[in-house]
Design a protein around this motif. Structure first.
Motif, PDB file in Angstrom:
ATOM      1  N   THR A   1       0.839  -1.193   0.000  1.00 26.59           N
ATOM      2  CA  THR A   1       0.000   0.000   0.000  1.00 26.59           C
ATOM      3  C   THR A   1       0.874   1.241   0.000  1.00 26.59           C
ATOM      4  O   THR A   1       1.793   1.366   0.830  1.00 26.59           O
ATOM      5  CB  THR A   1      -0.929   0.015   1.225  1.00 26.59           C
ATOM      6  OG1 THR A   1      -1.745  -1.159   1.201  1.00 26.59           O
ATOM      7  CG2 THR A   1      -1.823   1.249   1.201  1.00 26.59           C
TER       8      THR A   1
ATOM      9  N   SER B   1      -4.935   6.575  -0.427  1.00 25.64           N
ATOM     10  CA  SER B   1      -4.006   5.446  -0.446  1.00 25.64           C
ATOM     11  C   SER B   1      -4.288   4.552  -1.659  1.00 25.64           C
ATOM     12  O   SER B   1      -5.439   4.427  -2.102  1.00 25.64           O
ATOM     13  CB  SER B   1      -4.140   4.609   0.831  1.00 25.64           C
ATOM     14  OG  SER B   1      -3.798   5.400   1.954  1.00 25.64           O
TER      15      SER B   1
ATOM     16  N   GLU C   1      -3.373   0.608  -3.355  1.00 24.80           N
ATOM     17  CA  GLU C   1      -2.780  -0.719  -3.243  1.00 24.80           C
ATOM     18  C   GLU C   1      -2.140  -1.102  -4.584  1.00 24.80           C
ATOM     19  O   GLU C   1      -2.768  -0.979  -5.641  1.00 24.80           O
ATOM     20  CB  GLU C   1      -3.831  -1.767  -2.868  1.00 24.80           C
ATOM     21  CG  GLU C   1      -4.280  -1.687  -1.426  1.00 24.80           C
ATOM     22  CD  GLU C   1      -5.163  -2.858  -1.034  1.00 24.80           C
ATOM     23  OE1 GLU C   1      -5.540  -3.640  -1.944  1.00 24.80           O
ATOM     24  OE2 GLU C   1      -5.487  -2.986   0.153  1.00 24.80           O
TER      25      GLU C   1
ATOM     26  N   VAL D   1      -7.894   2.581  -2.505  1.00 24.62           N
ATOM     27  CA  VAL D   1      -8.545   2.174  -1.256  1.00 24.62           C
ATOM     28  C   VAL D   1      -9.879   2.887  -1.104  1.00 24.62           C
ATOM     29  O   VAL D   1     -10.861   2.320  -0.624  1.00 24.62           O
ATOM     30  CB  VAL D   1      -7.623   2.459  -0.053  1.00 24.62           C
ATOM     31  CG1 VAL D   1      -8.325   2.137   1.263  1.00 24.62           C
ATOM     32  CG2 VAL D   1      -6.319   1.656  -0.174  1.00 24.62           C
TER      33      VAL D   1
END
Length: 466
Positions: free
Chosen positions: A367, A394, A396, A446
């Motif tokens: 992440t 964020s 991933e 996210v």
């Protein structure tokens, strides 16, 4: 004085024997006659019995009736010369789609209402009908001597000979003769048989050697129906500039061919042929994810560039060609040949297939925090209020360890698209782009959306509030 009897006993005996022989012979003749008479009667009785069996037999009765009918027919048809006359077998045949031909002054008149084909029924002796049907007969309408206007005329069959009777359907038609006049039209062009031309070559705009206007002679009604006139240029097999005599065709507004006299009916054109091309890179595009917790480690290609062929306009807009790989179909290291996807307007390419060497490895995920949120297409320069004043998100990242270990927030571009939005409150999808050239890594936000309120009027000049 008494006569002397000279008869001897031997003579008397001879007479008795002769009388006996005559009597025996008479008995034999009588017996033979009786036997013959009995034989005749037996024959008559046999024939009578045989006829009875034929006439009254369920199986032989039809045959007997046929024989009697034939005998009766022959007895009736015996002529004065005692010869037998038998009527020939009659036959009939129908011929469909027989061409209709009109006889008229085609230089001065145009005919309408005339059917293209008719039906002809031939009757007569079977042999004559068969011979006539094999001939190339027509249906004819004689309009000679008729003036401008509407006329009812007969349709007759011609060319089948005098040994058969020919009946035409329809036997009568109503046609209209209209006097022809002349008008001038501008000529356009169409290329035909382009599928028979090498896809690496293209044709340019043709040059009309003697100008692009022609005269058309027809009735005024027909002339009024003509929407455009085209020269049809055959380009099959052409690889260099060429000059040709091409036919002209008139069309109505619906694209149907108009039957008219085009003067001249061909036109000379010069056609330029060229082969514009360009070298572009072959780019690999990967979609989907590899199953079984695997990811693509690397893909090597045996071809990196190709020459594409298209018009100059298309070539100027094409910067690359692509190969598409569906990662969800991969389960192990493999070698595969994949086609090159050509953009619309590109006719061909030197390289159409590329050999790929695909290597897989275990997939890992990490992440990346604090990726800045950017704004695109705020064309009206609206101000905005963002929920919780959020400015970062964020992401991933999933792939093999060697492919994701060096990726940072600086390699990612997250944004929302404000194009076409007016003041109001929205949940706008967040979108992501990677600044790296690595196609083997997948990116998941996210937080998929951003809650934002646009405020202000169009062209207000306000700043975007973050």
């Amino acid at each position: 004085m008494m006569r002397k009897n000279n008869q001897t006993p031997h003579d008397s005996k001879s007479k008795v024997e002769l009388a006996n022989r005559i009597a025996d012979q008479s008995k034999k003749v009588s017996s033979a006659y009786t036997n013959m008479e009995e034989a005749v009667f037996r024959g008559i009785r046999f024939i009578s019995s045989f006829v009875d069996k034929i006439v009254f037999s369920k199986h032989l009765m039809p045959f007997a009736a046929l024989v009697l009918a034939v005998m009766l027919y022959l007895s009736v048809n015996i002529n004065s010369d005692n010869s037998i006359f038998i009527t020939p077998l009659a036959s009939a045949r129908t011929l469909n789609d027989v061409t209709v031909v009109a006889r008229y002054n085609s230089e001065s008149f145009e005919v309408s209402g005339l059917p293209e084909t008719c039906t002809v029924t031939l009757t007569g002796e079977a042999a004559n009908v068969t011979n006539a049907a094999a001939k190339s007969g027509t249906c004819q309408v004689n309009l000679e001597g008729l003036t401008e206007g509407t006329h009812s005329v007969n349709v007759v069959a011609v060319g089948y000979g005098d040994n058969v009777t020919a009946t035409v359907t329809p036997s009568n038609v109503v046609v209209t003769l209209a006097r022809k006049t002349t008008a001038q039209f501008e000529v356009d062009y169409d290329y035909v048989n382009t599928d028979k031309m090498d896809s690496r070559y293209i044709v340019g705009v043709p040059e009309f050697v003697d100008g692009n206007r022609v005269n058309i002679r027809a009735s005024q009604t027909t002339l009024d129906s003509i929407a455009f006139v085209k020269v049809l240029i055959d380009v099959s097999g052409k690889t260099a500039d060429f000059e040709t005599e091409a036919p002209l065709v008139a069309y109505d507004a619906k694209g149907n061919v108009v039957n008219a006299d085009i003067i001249p009916n061909t036109i000379t054109v010069k056609v330029p042929v060229s082969s514009p091309h360009k070298v572009v890179p072959i780019v690999l595009k990967v979609s989907g994810e590899v199953p079984n917790n695997l990811a693509i480690e690397s893909i090597s290609m045996d071809q990196q560039t190709t020459i594409i062929y298209a018009s100059e306009d298309v070539l100027s807009s094409v910067e690359q060609v692509e190969i598409n790989v569906d990662a969800s179909t991969l389960t192990r290291d493999t070698q595969v040949a994949m086609p090159v996807t050509l953009p619309e307007g590109v006719s061909s390419a030197d390289v159409t297939m590329v050999n790929l060497n695909i290597t897989l490895a275990e997939a890992v995920t990490k992440t990346i925090e604090d990726v800045p949120i950017n704004y695109q297409n705020n064309d009206n320069n609206y101000a905005a209020v963002i929920k919780d004043n959020q400015t970062k998100v964020s992401v991933e990242v999933k792939g093999t360890n060697s492919n994701i270990e060096s990726i940072t927030a600086a390699d990612l571009f997250v944004y929302i698209d404000l194009k076409g939005l007016k003041p109001g409150e929205y949940d706008i999808p967040l979108q992501i782009q990677s600044n790296t050239a690595n196609n083997f890594v997948t990116y998941t936000l996210v937080q998929p959306t951003l809650h934002i309120t646009l405020v202000g009027n169009e062209n207000s000049g306000g700043d975007l509030v973050e």
